[in-house]
Write an enzyme that holds these catalytic residues in place. Structure first.
Site: not given
Ligand code: ARG
Length: 746
Positions: A110, A245, A681
């Site tokens: 992402h 991810d 992230s």
């Protein structure tokens, strides 16, 4: 045991220090408040986002006790290479890590999402199908940058000297110049070095981070979206989780290792440090630390802030995003070209739609408002008679009371009115209008402004989906009409709308109007736009229906309310600084265990791999496996589909060297107790020896109130297991060239 004892000792000291035992009648009440104070104040369990360069002895020793095997120097050093040299700011708001001696970067899918979507076309759909460069010449140029931390400097004294004697308003005005004077001294363009100053502890300390920015970043690989975003928004912010991810990039520099723009002659960067990759696996309870760039927390948020958030800010944002997302989704599932266009913006809107919805639910569920109130009462009791602090809480109350009536309207402008991409693009033309209205604007200035407008119009059109946007425009205009107090509407706008299109209670009125806006605006008409820029004048711009709409709302806000908002924010910051200082003074014993709120500066958090009980009678394991992927898989589904090759390999249990032998399965994700937030992230999850175990990519639903209150029992960080990452690259993607670059620890 020992922590419990030291906590009790500390509690006792505080009670003794303040002599509360003399005040018998209130004793019990105060005792309860003080205990609350301490537990709110002091990093408990694995709470804490620590500055790796300023780790106190107490925190470092605790890390060692939990399982860290590295020295402080190995964690952070200015002279020698250390762990911090493998960590980078990825793009605008993520973290990445270097995993090979050739500048290979791992981050989240992402985080690479917009670069992957940007490199894709309907025919070469890397977002949908995945992509791997099998040699360096196949890597794809991007517009990304990465930043390495070079060093940090405490500049509190310089900053305070620069604003000495100034009141708060003047201080705010002067700070940017003071910052600039300090960062100018370290700027070194040739080597890509620049400083940024961060306010820590709400302006009680200032630290400059000096970064080296690299600008030639290439896409090396990404799994198909079905893997990289498996579970979609249904599973987002949730555990159990089965999302792969991750994505892979490489940083390039000149032959002598300097940053440069993209250039064919550039070579992969030889990093100061890279992380070895562990495929050994781990157990529940094992040590885990996470380096990265948490974006923002507000752990000292007041009860006033929580009330405003829960009652106005969050519900408004969620309601408006609901509508925008619904219209976007309808088009995205119909057409792959629209999907590619909207994917990145949709993902961003959806991510924080779910976050803010969950944040309020959890703040209410855990009674955080009440806890903060009790804490503030204790603070006020302590502050009585101390001129610097005694009015803080009543000043907060006044400041919130003054702004609260307008807060919802502000959200409706940001998330509603300019949430239509057309209206958003139109509102950007207000600065051009300003120039056109100036009597003596130089022709060259106007030319510059129209050229810039033409460029932003071009990128707006590239990302524009007409069908969803027209519906968004109609719906948000109607929601503003219905939900916002009439006294805050732009004067005349809705009256003219009624005169031209009819009853404002009817949805059809807004739809007809939106249709006309789309049919007539020059933003969507090349010939009209060309005619306008050939002879730009304010009257033509003002007559444009998209511009006149957006400008009416935005100028109404900037003209009447923006100054109130600025005053509100400034006062909050001023109070925040004193409040923080007071908190530290009130509780000196806990200061050593305090950490500044996240502000996108490098932090390290440590904790353990750990299972949890989300609610009564339910236990969540600390890993998810391939078995769970097969359970969730729904062929052809928008969120739960997978490549057939993956299903075949999983059914055959073809896991290669990445297998978890004990389970005879592939571990795909795991959870830890680490304290992280958005911005982390892509962060590496590192074992006690400095090896990579996985990549952090999310937080769990039960702890969505974490920006304001860390829950020591429920807070978990969701990570993709590096063994699953490597399996995807190697077995699913066939890119053994990437695996060969890594230093595997078995
Ligand atoms: N919640 C994740 C984060 O904020 C992002 C997940 C992106 N995936 C998605 N389905 N929107 O880091």
């Amino acid at each position: 045991m020992t922590t419990i004892i030291s906590e009790l000792v500390e509690r006792w000291q505080i009670i003794a220090n303040f002599g509360f035992q003399k005040n018998m009648p209130n004793m019990k009440k105060i005792f309860v408040s003080i205990i609350l104070c301490v537990s709110l104040l002091k990093a408990s369990a694995d709470e804490g986002m620590w500055l790796p360069m300023l780790l106190g002895e107490q925190v470092y020793n605790d890390m060692v006790k939990k399982g860290l095997k590295l020295t402080k120097e190995q964690l952070y050093s200015i002279n020698k290479s250390s762990l911090k040299d493998a960590i980078l700011i990825f793009g605008g708001g993520c973290t990445g890590e270097i995993v090979s001696d050739q500048g290979l970067i791992f981050t989240n899918h992402h985080c690479g999402y917009s670069a992957i979507a940007g490199a894709s076309t309907v025919d070469h759909n890397y977002l949908r199908d995945g992509f791997y460069a099998l040699s360096k010449d196949q890597e794809i140029q991007s517009t990304l940058t990465v930043q390495f931390l070079d060093r940090i400097v405490d500049v509190t004294k310089e900053v305070e000297d620069g604003v000495k004697g100034l009141g708060w308003a003047d201080r705010i005005k002067k700070l940017p110049d003071v910052y600039k004077a300090i960062t100018d001294k370290v700027a070194d363009k040739e080597n890509g070095l620049a400083g940024r100053i961060y306010s820590m502890f709400k302006g009680n300390q200032y630290i400059m981070y000096v970064y080296k920015t690299y600008r030639d970043i290439r896409l090396v690989g990404a799994p198909p979206e079905s893997v990289g975003k498996f579970g979609g928004d249904t599973d987002n912010w949730e555990w159990p989780r089965h999302t792969g991810d991750f994505s892979v990039f490489r940083v390039y520099g000149t032959k002598d290792g300097k940053p440069s723009e993209y250039n064919k002659e550039n070579v992969p960067l030889k990093p100061k440090h890279f992380l070895p990759v562990s495929i050994k696996g781990f157990k529940d309870g094992d040590f885990a630390m996470i380096y990265g760039y948490p974006g923002g927390t507000n752990r000292y948020e007041t009860s006033y802030g929580i009330k405003l958030k829960n009652e106005a800010e969050n519900p408004s944002l969620v309601g408006l995003r609901d509508v925008r997302l619904k219209f976007m989704y309808e088009q995205m599932i119909k057409d792959p070209a629209v999907k590619l266009k909207l994917a990145n913006s949709y993902a961003g809107i959806a991510n924080y739609w779910k976050f803010f919805d969950g944040e309020t639910k959890q703040l209410i569920k855990y009674h955080i408002y009440d806890q903060k109130q009790q804490y503030e009462n204790a603070f006020s009791t302590w502050a009585k008679g101390k001129a610097e602090y005694e009015n803080i809480m009543s000043d907060y109350a006044k400041n919130y009371a003054a702004w609260t009536p307008y807060s919802k309207m502000r959200q409706y402008i940001n998330e509603g009115i300019v949430g239509s991409p057309l209206a958003g693009a139109a509102s950007q033309l207000i600065s051009l209008e300003d120039k056109l209205l100036k009597n003596n604007a130089a022709a060259a200035d106007i030319k510059k402004a129209t050229d810039a407008a033409t460029a932003s119009r071009k990128s707006f059109i590239e990302g524009e989906d007409l069908i969803s946007d027209e519906k968004i425009l109609a719906a948000t205009c109607m929601m503003f009409y219905n939900d916002i107090d009439k006294s805050q509407h732009p004067i005349g706008f809705y009256e003219s709308l009624r005169n031209a299109y009819g009853d404002l209670k009817e949805e059809s009125t807004f739809k007809k109007w939106a249709h006309d806006v789309f049919a007539n605006t020059m933003l969507l008409d090349n010939a009209k736009w060309a005619a306008f820029v050939a002879q730009p004048d304010a009257a033509t711009l003002q007559a444009d229906p998209a511009f006149s709409y957006a400008a009416a709302f935005v100028k109404n806000y900037t003209g009447k309310y923006a100054s109130l908002y600025t005053a509100f924010v400034n006062k909050n910051n001023e109070l925040g600084k004193s409040y923080m200082k007071g908190i530290m003074e009130m509780n000196p014993a806990a200061v050593k265990k305090m950490y500044p709120d996240a502000n996108f500066s490098m932090r390290v958090s440590y904790g353990n791999v750990k299972s949890y009980n989300p609610r009564d009678a339910v236990h969540y394991d600390y890993v998810c496996t391939g078995k769970g992927i097969l359970e969730k898989y729904v062929a052809g589904d928008y969120e739960f589909d997978l490549p057939t090759k993956q299903i075949d390999l999983f059914r055959k249990k073809d896991f290669g060297q990445y297998i978890d032998k004990g389970r005879n399965d592939l571990v795909v994700t795991f959870i830890t107790t680490n304290d992280i937030t958005g911005g982390n992230s892509g962060s590496p999850v590192i074992d006690g020896n400095g090896n990579l175990l996985g990549l952090a990519f999310d937080g769990n639903y039960e702890a969505l109130s974490h920006k304001i209150a860390f829950d020591k029992d429920l807070n978990r960080t969701i990570c993709v297991d590096v063994r699953y990452v490597l399996w995807c690259i190697d077995k699913l993607g066939g890119a053994s060239n990437i695996i060969n670059e890594l230093k595997l620890v078995r």
